[in-house]
Write a protein that holds these residues in place. Structure first.
Motif, PDB file in Angstrom:
ATOM      1  N   LEU A   1       1.036  -1.296   0.210  1.00  0.00           N
ATOM      2  CA  LEU A   1      -0.079   0.112   0.048  1.00  0.00           C
ATOM      3  C   LEU A   1       0.658   1.256  -0.054  1.00  0.00           C
ATOM      4  CD1 LEU A   1      -3.020   1.224   0.176  1.00  0.00           C
ATOM      5  CD2 LEU A   1      -2.777   1.129   2.873  1.00  0.00           C
ATOM      6  N   MET A   2       0.629   2.094  -1.120  1.00  0.00           N
ATOM      7  CA  MET A   2       1.389   3.362  -1.133  1.00  0.00           C
ATOM      8  C   MET A   2       0.442   4.648  -0.901  1.00  0.00           C
ATOM      9  SD  MET A   2       2.494   3.830  -4.994  1.00  0.00           S
ATOM     10  CE  MET A   2       2.733   5.570  -4.557  1.00  0.00           C
ATOM     11  N   PHE A   3      -0.882   4.286  -0.966  1.00  0.00           N
ATOM     12  CA  PHE A   3      -1.659   5.531  -0.636  1.00  0.00           C
ATOM     13  C   PHE A   3      -3.259   5.071  -0.482  1.00  0.00           C
ATOM     14  CE2 PHE A   3      -4.789   8.653  -2.433  1.00  0.00           C
ATOM     15  CZ  PHE A   3      -4.510   9.632  -1.849  1.00  0.00           C
ATOM     16  N   ARG A   4      -3.741   5.616   0.336  1.00  0.00           N
ATOM     17  CA  ARG A   4      -5.198   5.300   0.582  1.00  0.00           C
ATOM     18  C   ARG A   4      -6.057   6.552   0.943  1.00  0.00           C
ATOM     19  NH1 ARG A   4      -2.969   4.871   5.088  1.00  0.00           N
ATOM     20  NH2 ARG A   4      -3.796   5.415   7.282  1.00  0.00           N
ATOM     21  N   ALA A   5      -7.460   6.546   0.245  1.00  0.00           N
ATOM     22  CA  ALA A   5      -8.293   7.826   0.512  1.00  0.00           C
ATOM     23  C   ALA A   5      -9.645   7.643   0.376  1.00  0.00           C
ATOM     24  CB  ALA A   5      -7.646   8.998  -0.563  1.00  0.00           C
ATOM     25  N   ALA A   6     -10.323   8.392   0.899  1.00  0.00           N
ATOM     26  CA  ALA A   6     -11.893   8.428   1.045  1.00  0.00           C
ATOM     27  C   ALA A   6     -12.445   9.711   0.350  1.00  0.00           C
ATOM     28  CB  ALA A   6     -12.300   7.741   2.182  1.00  0.00           C
ATOM     29  N   GLY A   7     -13.845   9.587   0.055  1.00  0.00           N
ATOM     30  CA  GLY A   7     -14.397  10.619  -0.432  1.00  0.00           C
ATOM     31  C   GLY A   7     -13.891  11.220  -1.702  1.00  0.00           C
ATOM     32  N   ASP A   8     -14.815  12.322  -2.036  1.00  0.00           N
ATOM     33  CA  ASP A   8     -14.340  13.179  -3.419  1.00  0.00           C
ATOM     34  C   ASP A   8     -13.278  13.877  -3.236  1.00  0.00           C
ATOM     35  OD1 ASP A   8     -15.815  14.710  -1.322  1.00  0.00           O
ATOM     36  OD2 ASP A   8     -16.832  15.776  -3.107  1.00  0.00           O
ATOM     37  N   LYS A   9     -12.722  14.533  -1.791  1.00  0.00           N
ATOM     38  CA  LYS A   9     -11.552  15.263  -1.659  1.00  0.00           C
ATOM     39  C   LYS A   9     -10.421  14.250  -1.850  1.00  0.00           C
ATOM     40  CE  LYS A   9     -13.338  19.250  -0.528  1.00  0.00           C
ATOM     41  NZ  LYS A   9     -14.058  19.762  -1.621  1.00  0.00           N
ATOM     42  N   GLY A  10     -10.438  13.038  -1.009  1.00  0.00           N
ATOM     43  CA  GLY A  10      -9.369  12.268  -1.378  1.00  0.00           C
ATOM     44  C   GLY A  10      -9.258  11.667  -2.805  1.00  0.00           C
ATOM     45  N   PHE A  11     -10.315  11.357  -3.502  1.00  0.00           N
ATOM     46  CA  PHE A  11     -10.113  10.871  -4.859  1.00  0.00           C
ATOM     47  C   PHE A  11      -9.287  11.982  -5.652  1.00  0.00           C
ATOM     48  CE2 PHE A  11     -11.752  10.867  -9.327  1.00  0.00           C
ATOM     49  CZ  PHE A  11     -11.356   9.350  -9.444  1.00  0.00           C
ATOM     50  N   GLN A  12      -9.284  13.291  -5.474  1.00  0.00           N
ATOM     51  CA  GLN A  12      -8.629  14.277  -6.056  1.00  0.00           C
ATOM     52  C   GLN A  12      -7.058  14.038  -5.979  1.00  0.00           C
ATOM     53  OE1 GLN A  12      -9.653  18.033  -4.722  1.00  0.00           O
ATOM     54  NE2 GLN A  12     -11.708  17.808  -5.122  1.00  0.00           N
ATOM     55  N   LYS A  13      -6.574  13.105  -5.215  1.00  0.00           N
ATOM     56  CA  LYS A  13      -5.261  12.909  -5.113  1.00  0.00           C
ATOM     57  C   LYS A  13      -4.948  11.499  -5.549  1.00  0.00           C
ATOM     58  CE  LYS A  13      -4.898  15.748  -0.806  1.00  0.00           C
ATOM     59  NZ  LYS A  13      -5.479  15.446   0.512  1.00  0.00           N
ATOM     60  N   VAL A  14      -5.784  10.876  -6.149  1.00  0.00           N
ATOM     61  CA  VAL A  14      -5.410   9.246  -6.563  1.00  0.00           C
ATOM     62  C   VAL A  14      -4.771   9.504  -7.820  1.00  0.00           C
ATOM     63  CG1 VAL A  14      -6.776   7.264  -7.554  1.00  0.00           C
ATOM     64  CG2 VAL A  14      -7.615   8.131  -5.590  1.00  0.00           C
ATOM     65  N   GLU A  15      -5.093  10.242  -8.781  1.00  0.00           N
ATOM     66  CA  GLU A  15      -4.451  10.180  -9.904  1.00  0.00           C
ATOM     67  C   GLU A  15      -2.932  10.592  -9.837  1.00  0.00           C
ATOM     68  OE1 GLU A  15      -4.756  11.122 -14.771  1.00  0.00           O
ATOM     69  OE2 GLU A  15      -6.103  12.388 -13.244  1.00  0.00           O
ATOM     70  N   PRO A  16      -2.602  11.544  -9.119  1.00  0.00           N
ATOM     71  CA  PRO A  16      -1.227  11.958  -9.053  1.00  0.00           C
ATOM     72  C   PRO A  16      -0.421  10.672  -8.315  1.00  0.00           C
ATOM     73  CG  PRO A  16      -2.596  13.676  -8.334  1.00  0.00           C
ATOM     74  CD  PRO A  16      -3.491  12.633  -8.630  1.00  0.00           C
ATOM     75  N   LYS A  17      -0.894   9.889  -7.381  1.00  0.00           N
ATOM     76  CA  LYS A  17      -0.397   9.027  -6.582  1.00  0.00           C
ATOM     77  C   LYS A  17      -0.254   7.522  -7.638  1.00  0.00           C
ATOM     78  CE  LYS A  17       0.487  10.579  -2.818  1.00  0.00           C
ATOM     79  NZ  LYS A  17       2.043  10.535  -2.407  1.00  0.00           N
ATOM     80  N   ILE A  18      -1.245   7.340  -8.704  1.00  0.00           N
ATOM     81  CA  ILE A  18      -1.211   6.401  -9.573  1.00  0.00           C
ATOM     82  C   ILE A  18      -0.025   6.950 -10.629  1.00  0.00           C
ATOM     83  CG2 ILE A  18      -2.088   5.418 -11.692  1.00  0.00           C
ATOM     84  CD1 ILE A  18      -4.726   5.572 -10.170  1.00  0.00           C
ATOM     85  N   ARG A  19       0.097   8.141 -10.919  1.00  0.00           N
ATOM     86  CA  ARG A  19       1.219   8.575 -11.946  1.00  0.00           C
ATOM     87  C   ARG A  19       2.672   8.190 -11.181  1.00  0.00           C
ATOM     88  NH1 ARG A  19       0.105  11.049 -16.272  1.00  0.00           N
ATOM     89  NH2 ARG A  19       2.195  12.271 -16.375  1.00  0.00           N
ATOM     90  N   GLU A  20       2.925   8.601  -9.969  1.00  0.00           N
ATOM     91  CA  GLU A  20       3.781   8.313  -9.131  1.00  0.00           C
ATOM     92  C   GLU A  20       4.105   6.924  -8.869  1.00  0.00           C
ATOM     93  OE1 GLU A  20       5.312   8.751  -4.509  1.00  0.00           O
ATOM     94  OE2 GLU A  20       3.848  10.223  -5.005  1.00  0.00           O
ATOM     95  N   ALA A  21       3.378   6.165  -8.725  1.00  0.00           N
ATOM     96  CA  ALA A  21       3.622   4.638  -8.507  1.00  0.00           C
ATOM     97  C   ALA A  21       4.170   4.115 -10.061  1.00  0.00           C
ATOM     98  CB  ALA A  21       2.320   3.849  -8.217  1.00  0.00           C
ATOM     99  N   LEU A  22       3.524   4.637 -10.903  1.00  0.00           N
ATOM    100  CA  LEU A  22       4.059   4.216 -12.418  1.00  0.00           C
ATOM    101  C   LEU A  22       5.227   4.636 -12.758  1.00  0.00           C
ATOM    102  CD1 LEU A  22       0.162   4.285 -14.159  1.00  0.00           C
ATOM    103  CD2 LEU A  22       1.590   2.299 -13.651  1.00  0.00           C
ATOM    104  N   GLY A  23       5.844   5.652 -12.114  1.00  0.00           N
ATOM    105  CA  GLY A  23       6.876   6.412 -12.502  1.00  0.00           C
ATOM    106  C   GLY A  23       6.629   7.590 -13.604  1.00  0.00           C
ATOM    107  N   LEU A  24       5.613   7.918 -13.744  1.00  0.00           N
ATOM    108  CA  LEU A  24       5.357   8.821 -14.570  1.00  0.00           C
ATOM    109  C   LEU A  24       5.562  10.127 -14.103  1.00  0.00           C
ATOM    110  CD1 LEU A  24       2.087   7.450 -15.977  1.00  0.00           C
ATOM    111  CD2 LEU A  24       4.346   7.370 -17.210  1.00  0.00           C
ATOM    112  N   PRO A  25       6.040  11.209 -14.912  1.00  0.00           N
ATOM    113  CA  PRO A  25       6.108  12.783 -14.303  1.00  0.00           C
ATOM    114  C   PRO A  25       4.786  13.239 -13.952  1.00  0.00           C
ATOM    115  CG  PRO A  25       6.395  12.519 -16.721  1.00  0.00           C
ATOM    116  CD  PRO A  25       6.206  11.202 -16.483  1.00  0.00           C
ATOM    117  N   ALA A  26       4.784  14.255 -12.959  1.00  0.00           N
ATOM    118  CA  ALA A  26       3.739  14.854 -12.648  1.00  0.00           C
ATOM    119  C   ALA A  26       2.988  15.536 -13.973  1.00  0.00           C
ATOM    120  CB  ALA A  26       3.736  15.732 -11.445  1.00  0.00           C
ATOM    121  N   GLU A  27       1.605  15.832 -13.823  1.00  0.00           N
ATOM    122  CA  GLU A  27       1.093  16.362 -14.872  1.00  0.00           C
ATOM    123  C   GLU A  27       1.048  17.771 -14.512  1.00  0.00           C
ATOM    124  OE1 GLU A  27      -2.142  13.830 -17.333  1.00  0.00           O
ATOM    125  OE2 GLU A  27      -2.824  14.440 -15.407  1.00  0.00           O
ATOM    126  N   ALA A  28       1.432  18.961 -15.697  1.00  0.00           N
ATOM    127  CA  ALA A  28       1.505  20.224 -15.316  1.00  0.00           C
ATOM    128  C   ALA A  28      -0.061  20.791 -15.377  1.00  0.00           C
ATOM    129  CB  ALA A  28       2.095  20.804 -16.525  1.00  0.00           C
TER     130      ALA A  28
END
Length: 153
Positions: free
Chosen positions: A126-153
């Motif tokens: 586990l590298m990240f967990r969140a709940a609700g709509d506010k938590g969901f906003q952080k999901v994609e950046p964490k997936i990008r980080e986990a995949l080794g992709l650069p942050a989106e501008a």
């Protein structure tokens, strides 16, 4: 107490039913990033975020993301498989869907919320967990980080 970061992904065994699999829990590929998404048919925020969850799945699947949706009823009427099936069709959910109507998987994940999102790295921890709509906003950046992709501008 919520699942600690660095914890290995619990088993997905224990669902009352699986859809979009060979009948049992999905066979997740080791070495891939995994998003586990808990939701419920009666959850307004779940419905609001569902199209975005599907967009993330489609966007990052080619880079090595695998997604599993777990339906976790909040009320007795949520356990109506027909209602869940209608949502699966309405939102065009194609990833494995587990009906966690006895909360066995939710308990293994120490989860009591919908929507809830768990991101496991390539190492299966586990590298990240969140709940609700506010938590969901952080999901994609964490997936990008986990995949080794650069942050989106």
């Amino acid at each position: 107490m919520p699942m600690r970061l660095g914890t290995p992904m619990p088993s997905l065994e224990g669902a009352t039913e699986w859809w979009h699999t060979d009948g049992g829990a999905p066979k997740l590929e080791p070495g891939k990033v995994t998003l586990i998404h808990f939701w419920a048919v009666s959850c307004h925020i779940c419905h609001e975020t569902m199209n975005d969850v599907i967009a993330i799945k489609e966007k990052y699947e080619p880079q090595g993301l695998q997604v599993v949706a777990l339906h976790m009823p909040r009320y007795e009427e949520d356990a109506d498989a027909k209602r869940v099936k209608e949502d699966v069709e309405t939102y065009r959910i194609t990833q494995p869907v587990g009906l966690d109507h006895l909360h066995r998987i939710a308990n293994a994940f120490q989860n009591e919320y919908v929507p809830a999102f768990f991101v496991f790295g390539r190492d299966g921890n586990l590298m990240f967990r969140a709940a609700g709509d506010k938590g969901f906003q952080k999901v994609e950046p964490k997936i990008r980080e986990a995949l080794g992709l650069p942050a989106e501008a």
